[in-house]
Design an enzyme around this catalytic site. Structure first.
Site, mmCIF file in Angstrom:
data_model
loop_
_atom_site.group_PDB
_atom_site.id
_atom_site.type_symbol
_atom_site.label_atom_id
_atom_site.label_comp_id
_atom_site.label_asym_id
_atom_site.label_seq_id
_atom_site.Cartn_x
_atom_site.Cartn_y
_atom_site.Cartn_z
ATOM 1 C CE LYS A 100 -4.464 1.030 2.068
ATOM 2 N NZ LYS A 100 -5.448 0.626 3.068
ATOM 3 C CD GLU B 54 -18.444 -2.387 9.404
ATOM 4 O OE1 GLU B 54 -18.494 -3.475 8.796
ATOM 5 O OE2 GLU B 54 -17.640 -1.493 9.097
ATOM 6 N NE ARG C 14 -21.878 -4.863 5.203
ATOM 7 C CZ ARG C 14 -20.872 -4.909 4.342
ATOM 8 N NH1 ARG C 14 -19.639 -5.095 4.783
ATOM 9 N NH2 ARG C 14 -21.078 -4.738 3.055
HETATM 10 C C1 LIG Z 1 -18.526 -2.094 5.603
HETATM 11 C C2 LIG Z 1 -17.350 -1.135 5.541
HETATM 12 N N1 LIG Z 1 -16.704 -0.833 6.676
HETATM 13 C C3 LIG Z 1 -15.675 0.043 6.647
HETATM 14 C C4 LIG Z 1 -15.291 0.631 5.473
HETATM 15 C C5 LIG Z 1 -14.184 1.668 5.461
HETATM 16 N N2 LIG Z 1 -13.046 1.209 4.676
HETATM 17 C C6 LIG Z 1 -12.836 1.618 3.446
HETATM 18 S S1 LIG Z 1 -11.499 0.930 2.756
HETATM 19 C C7 LIG Z 1 -11.131 0.110 4.202
HETATM 20 C C8 LIG Z 1 -9.932 -0.751 4.302
HETATM 21 C C9 LIG Z 1 -9.997 -1.797 3.224
HETATM 22 O O1 LIG Z 1 -8.870 -2.653 3.358
HETATM 23 P P1 LIG Z 1 -8.573 -3.646 2.166
HETATM 24 O O2 LIG Z 1 -9.806 -4.351 1.784
HETATM 25 O O3 LIG Z 1 -7.415 -4.447 2.581
HETATM 26 O O4 LIG Z 1 -8.213 -2.681 0.945
HETATM 27 P P2 LIG Z 1 -6.891 -1.782 0.783
HETATM 28 O O5 LIG Z 1 -7.301 -0.380 1.223
HETATM 29 O O6 LIG Z 1 -5.822 -2.360 1.658
HETATM 30 O O7 LIG Z 1 -6.553 -1.849 -0.673
HETATM 31 C C10 LIG Z 1 -12.109 0.347 5.143
HETATM 32 C C11 LIG Z 1 -12.120 -0.227 6.506
HETATM 33 C C12 LIG Z 1 -16.013 0.293 4.316
HETATM 34 N N3 LIG Z 1 -15.736 0.867 3.118
HETATM 35 N N4 LIG Z 1 -17.016 -0.595 4.368
HETATM 36 MG MG LIG Z 2 -5.448 -4.245 2.395
#
Ligand SMILES: Cc1ncc(C[n+]2csc(CCOP(=O)(O)OP(=O)(O)O)c2C)c(N)n1
Ligand SMILES: [Mg+2]
Ligand SMILES: CC(=O)[C@@H](O)[C@H](O)COP(=O)(O)O
Length: 597
Positions: free
Chosen positions: A247, A332, A360
């Site tokens: 990242k 969640e 959710r």
């Molecule tokens: C249900 C939900 N909870 C929280 C979020 C906030 N959120 C957006 S991106 C993220 C992290 C995602 O991590 P990952 O899937 O590993 O993707 P990366 O950013 O590492 O590419 C979160 C917690 C969300 N979009 N949806």
């Molecule tokens: Mg990730």
């Protein structure tokens, strides 16, 4: 030497040789850093998927093959490669490119919902449809992050996908070891074993489910990625391609950013803020500081986050009380029901979550918390219009959903003082769940009460009882300004802030019955929102005139600025004045001058 300008679509990309594709990589990274640093957005996640996105669009032929992205915040490179580089300066701007996939923008974009952990369910459904329709020449490809893979839906989908070897799905696991912070849980540990060469870990969870697991693959080697993706496609069965990425890759400040690797960067302001004015603290920081202070006095207080410790303001509490802080991953539903378990065990959990993501976990709130009167406090950040993260990020459904939950008490603070007060009151309630909600951004100036009326804060009172404005939370300032304008035209106005909006206070009903007309104003969906509850209570009490409820219309709102969307929803002082004069003209006398506005 090819340049990004020469890529008008994936076909142009597929026409390049491996060396030419590799030359695109630094150009795309430079483009992302230059542009997103100006527009704001998800810089870190997109820097991490440059090579992966190139490989995906060279191996698969979108839109015939379906490329699905979980959460969608990592699709900037996908947008650059599907003909939208020329518009990238408009990213997340009103009428500009969305920061997430947008079907209106491109046939290559499918999932617009920015809520995580949905992509494998889409893929399972699509694969089933292909099977039913006898479609065998179109691939289903689902990109999911290691963070999103901690969400329950992802495992519900994997359970179905693994049951059907005859329904091919290419699952691309983008494993950069992080959500915002490092991804938590047994899965993260397991992925770490899989990433470690020669590790003698037991066979992988994917293999045990019956899924083929390819990798780990170097997620920054386009050729290796293409080879793995081609191998996966040829298997014609469900397969996980485990890609290891970084990242923030290629941008040292992001790579070295401890908290979240530049997960989401703010837009660079067009005009730097005046140096002499200290910026207003954010709602989030006021909450976080107060909770940490309460945590010192209350050893039973616990904090729960769904992979968003920093963004929801829990970092200070976590630093001081790590043993009482729980990050459950992007989960969640589990956050809410495990909080009911914490309460069962004698603690008072505070679940901090963005308002839109609580959607959710509604059943968990209703049946695992409220049905049992569990003393869980929900702190809903980003409530109301958030704006630039698009329709699925607006926190506009919370008050409508919460209004359905028996025993739950809901507060909507209007400023820092009432936020601190509401939090203290909420965690003092030990026999029922509580919730408080506030928007994104600076907390703004205090909105003082001029009087108190049986628990109601009176923010303005002048003239006869023509109009009662019920200000919900952050709409207090708008209502006070509207009252001042209406007063100039001889309209008598009272503005009250109930602070606790659920249940509807008897004093509010009595005050409503004393006025010719009542308006409620909320930064939340007006359908079934706080205003609707006030209207129902007044109707039940025999109020002669209907309550006018002002709020966000029940629509999916395109991305834009928070202020712009509030203005278009009539949630401004002028909008409130117009609604008040209109209501009076229908249900009571109105000063001539006011009618002219
Ligand atoms: C249900 C939900 N909870 C929280 C979020 C906030 N959120 C957006 S991106 C993220 C992290 C995602 O991590 P990952 O899937 O590993 O993707 P990366 O950013 O590492 O590419 C979160 C917690 C969300 N979009 N949806
Ligand atoms: Mg990730
Ligand atoms: C993609 C996602 O869900 C989050 O990263 C969100 O974009 C962050 O929003 P804030 O900028 O309001 O923290």
């Amino acid at each position: 030497m090819p340049s990004l300008d020469s890529i008008q679509g994936p076909a142009d990309l597929r026409a390049l040789n491996a060396a030419e594709v590799r030359e695109l990589v630094p150009e795309i990274r430079t483009f992302l850093v230059d542009t997103v640093s100006r527009t704001g957005g998800h810089l870190g996640p997109n820097l991490g998927v440059v090579e992966l996105t190139l490989a995906l669009h060279r191996v698969f032929e979108s839109p015939r093959d379906t490329l699905l992205w979980d959460t969608g915040h990592q699709t900037y490179v996908h947008k650059l490669l599907t003909g939208r580089a020329g518009r990238f300066d408009t990213l997340r701007q009103p009428d500009g490119l969305s920061g997430y996939p947008s079907r209106a923008e491109s046939e290559h974009d499918i999932i617009e919902n920015s809520h995580a952990s949905t992509v494998l369910s889409y893929a399972d459904g699509l694969a089933k449809a292909h099977h039913v329709r006898g479609i065998t020449d179109r691939a289903v490809v689902a990109v999911i992050g290691d963070g999103a893979l901690t969400g329950g839906m992802a495992w519900e989908a994997l359970n179905n996908i693994a049951a059907a070897p005859h329904r091919p799905v290419v699952i691309v696991l983008n494993d950069n070891t992080r959500s915002y912070a490092p991804t938590i849980g047994g899965l993260a540990t397991h992925l770490s074993h899989l990433r470690t060469p020669g590790d003698t870990a037991p066979p992988g969870v994917f293999a045990n489910l019956g899924l083929t697991h390819l990798g780990p693959v170097d997620g920054h080697d386009v050729t290796a990625l293409e080879d793995a993706l081609r191998q996966a496609a040829a298997l014609r069965r469900p397969v996980v391609v485990h890609c290891v990425t970084e990242k923030g890759r290629g941008h040292a400040p992001a790579e070295q950013h401890e908290a979240d690797r530049f997960h989401a960067v703010r837009a660079r302001p067009a005009t730097p803020a005046a140096p002499d004015r200290a910026p207003s603290p954010s709602w989030t920081s006021v909450f976080g500081a107060e909770l940490a202070a309460l945590g010192a006095a209350r050893p039973d207080l616990a904090a729960v986050t769904a992979a968003m410790l920093e963004p929801t303001g829990l970092a200070e509490f976590a630093r001081r009380f790590p043993e009482r802080t729980f990050d459950v991953g992007i989960a969640e539903q589990h956050a809410v029901t495990s909080a009911a378990g914490l309460a069962l065990g004698g603690l008072h959990p505070v679940v901090a979550v963005y308002a839109t993501f609580l959607n959710r976990a509604f059943d968990q709130l209703l049946m695992d918390v409220a049905l049992h009167g569990a003393p869980v406090t929900f702190v809903l950040d980003r409530a109301g219009v958030t704006g630039d993260d698009g329709a699925s990020h607006n926190g506009m459904w919370d008050l409508s959903l919460l209004s359905l939950v028996p025993t739950l008490r809901v507060a909507a603070p209007r400023d820092a003082v009432t936020l601190r007060r509401a939090l203290r009151e909420a965690v003092a309630i030990d026999h029922a769940p509580t919730a408080l909600r506030f928007p994104k951004g600076p907390v703004g100036a205090p909105v003082p009460a001029v009087d108190s009326l049986a628990g109601l804060d009176v923010l303005h009172r002048s003239g006869p009882s023509d109009v009662l404005l019920v200000a919900i939370g952050t709409m207090a300032g708008v209502c006070v300004e509207a009252a001042n304008r209406l007063t100039e035209y001889g309209v008598g106005v009272t503005v009250v802030d109930p602070r606790w909006i659920k249940p509807v206070a008897p004093a509010l009903v009595e005050e409503g019955l004393r006025h010719r007309t009542v308006l409620t104003v909320e930064d939340s969906g007006r359908t079934g929102g706080a205003g609707a509850a006030v209207a129902q209570a007044l109707a039940d009490a025999g109020a002669p005139a209907p309550v006018r409820t002002l709020g966000i219309p029940q629509r999916f709102l395109p991305h834009g600025t928070r202020d712009g969307i509030l203005a278009r929803s009539g949630l401004t002082a002028e909008g409130v004045c117009r609604a008040a004069v209109d209501a009076l003209s229908r249900h009571g006398t109105v000063a001539e001058a006011a009618a002219e506005r």
